[in-house]
Write an enzyme that holds these catalytic residues in place. Structure first.
Site, PDB file in Angstrom:
ATOM      1  N   GLY A   4      20.441  41.960  -3.832  1.00 15.48           N
ATOM      2  CA  GLY A   4      19.816  40.639  -3.859  1.00 15.48           C
ATOM      3  C   GLY A   4      20.436  39.660  -2.885  1.00 15.48           C
ATOM      4  O   GLY A   4      20.411  38.442  -3.094  1.00 15.48           O
ATOM      5  N   ARG A  61      25.507  42.080 -20.798  1.00 16.16           N
ATOM      6  CA  ARG A  61      26.852  41.934 -21.357  1.00 16.16           C
ATOM      7  C   ARG A  61      27.123  42.973 -22.431  1.00 16.16           C
ATOM      8  O   ARG A  61      28.226  43.526 -22.517  1.00 16.16           O
ATOM      9  CB  ARG A  61      27.043  40.531 -21.927  1.00 16.16           C
ATOM     10  N   LYS A  82      20.237  38.805 -19.856  1.00 11.61           N
ATOM     11  CA  LYS A  82      21.662  38.765 -19.526  1.00 11.61           C
ATOM     12  C   LYS A  82      22.523  39.207 -20.707  1.00 11.61           C
ATOM     13  O   LYS A  82      23.582  39.824 -20.520  1.00 11.61           O
ATOM     14  CB  LYS A  82      22.060  37.355 -19.076  1.00 11.61           C
ATOM     15  N   THR A 134      19.598  38.476  -0.026  1.00 10.26           N
ATOM     16  CA  THR A 134      18.769  37.512   0.713  1.00 10.26           C
ATOM     17  C   THR A 134      18.022  36.552  -0.201  1.00 10.26           C
ATOM     18  O   THR A 134      17.200  35.771   0.274  1.00 10.26           O
ATOM     19  CB  THR A 134      17.756  38.249   1.619  1.00 10.26           C
ATOM     20  N   GLY A 135      18.304  36.581  -1.492  1.00 13.87           N
ATOM     21  CA  GLY A 135      17.652  35.679  -2.433  1.00 13.87           C
ATOM     22  C   GLY A 135      18.284  34.298  -2.430  1.00 13.87           C
ATOM     23  O   GLY A 135      19.197  34.000  -1.652  1.00 13.87           O
ATOM     24  N   ILE A 185      20.359  32.540  -4.479  1.00 13.04           N
ATOM     25  CA  ILE A 185      21.818  32.461  -4.639  1.00 13.04           C
ATOM     26  C   ILE A 185      22.508  33.549  -3.839  1.00 13.04           C
ATOM     27  O   ILE A 185      23.645  33.387  -3.391  1.00 13.04           O
ATOM     28  CB  ILE A 185      22.214  32.522  -6.137  1.00 13.04           C
ATOM     29  N   GLY A 186      21.819  34.664  -3.613  1.00 11.76           N
ATOM     30  CA  GLY A 186      22.412  35.770  -2.866  1.00 11.76           C
ATOM     31  C   GLY A 186      22.812  35.374  -1.456  1.00 11.76           C
ATOM     32  O   GLY A 186      23.833  35.844  -0.935  1.00 11.76           O
TER      33      GLY A 186
END
Length: 321
Positions: free
Chosen positions: A12, A138, A134, A14-15, A17-18
């Protein structure tokens, strides 16, 4: 002793946040060996300039299907650390990435895409709808034996891009919260006095890179980090100072109204439902801790201030207006 980080594979990259995480890792590339991204064939064509720029900085480009076990296993070869920057719509793919990472002899550390709101802040967090994927990640990582992990928990992004905390929203949608430079109009959540911890996206990148460089401190931990903590009223005052000193038009969306909007959005399948839930969590104080973990990874200094974030937000809003 925690595994060291030498060769990094980024998913990821180029996203939204990436890009920031990849940039920050490249800024520290003298400390690492190989740096590669795993991306799709479609991205190679639709983001060709960005891919070429990464190549020019020595980044290896591995093209493949994220859902192909064979492609991922082959990509893992030669890398000791995987960093996931996958966005919320595809975050469930991390489950397979983690399973394959634990089985692979080379991968020793995994950074899941945790950046944002703390999904384990309190017992109530387990019931929040946006947290569910998420939470599965975890839960899986708690069972792994041969893989170390680090959660980098940052709170909301203190930026003006794409509807983020310091962005301007259309007037018909401003009840969700807005800081509109052009209209000099803000709508604050709650009573405007509730403190919230924000992290700019460029700081998210820096904090991830710092965690990579401090494996012992980051081993099997949720690092709760941020750029700064302030109130919505302090934010609007900073916008006023940096836009000429005049008073803005300021409204409020009280917490009970925010709750009402959130519930209506889930009932009607409004795409803003998840955003409203997160903003309600932030307004309730779900980003606040007795102590942040920046110091554990030598990042107590070197992060953005409220003044920095507002200056950047103004620049982004003017550019995009």
């Amino acid at each position: 002793m925690a595994a060291s980080t030498k060769n990094i594979l980024i998913f990821g990259a180029t996203g939204l946040i990436g890009q920031h995480i990849t940039t920050a890792i490249l800024d520290k590339k003298e400390h690492f060996g190989r740096i590669a991204i795993f991306t799709s064939e479609n991205t190679l064509s639709t983001k060709s300039e960005e891919i070429d720029h990464l190549k020019s900085q020595g980044v290896e480009i591995i093209a493949g299907d994220l859902t192909s076990a064979d492609a991922v296993k082959e990509a893992y070869t030669g890398f000791d650390t995987a960093v996931s920057c996958l966005g919320r719509p595809v975050i469930h793919h991390q489950l397979k990435l983690i399973e394959l990472a634990e089985q692979h002899p080379d991968i020793k550390r995994f950074f899941p895409s945790e950046y944002g709101t703390d999904i384990d802040y309190s017992p109530a967090s387990a019931e929040e709808k946006p947290h569910q994927q998420k939470l599965k990640v975890r839960a899986l990582l708690k069972t792994v034996k041969a893989l170390q992990y680090t959660y980098v928990v940052t709170g909301p992004y203190g930026d003006a891009d794409r509807g983020l905390y310091l962005s301007a929203r259309p007037s018909e949608d401003e009840a969700v919260g807005t800081f509109d430079v052009k209209r000099k109009r803000a709508v604050l959540l709650g009573d405007g006095e509730g403190r919230v911890s924000l992290t700019t996206m460029r700081d998210v990148g820096k904090l991830v890179a710092a965690a990579l460089l401090h494996p012992d401190a980051a081993k099997n931990k949720a690092l709760r980090v941020n750029s700064f903590t302030c109130t919505p009223k302090e934010i609007v005052h900073e916008f006023e100072k940096q836009t000429g000193g005049g008073k803005w038009d300021v409204g409020l969306t009280p917490l009970d109204k925010l709750n009402e909007l959130e519930q209506q959005a889930w009932v009607t399948n409004d795409p803003k439902a998840g955003t409203l839930t997160l903003r309600r969590i932030w307004t309730e104080g779900g980003t606040l801790y007795d102590q942040r973990d920046n110091g554990l990874i030598a990042m107590e200094d070197g992060v953005d201030s409220l003044q920095d974030a507002v200056a950047q937000a103004i620049e982004v809003q003017i550019k995009n207006s």
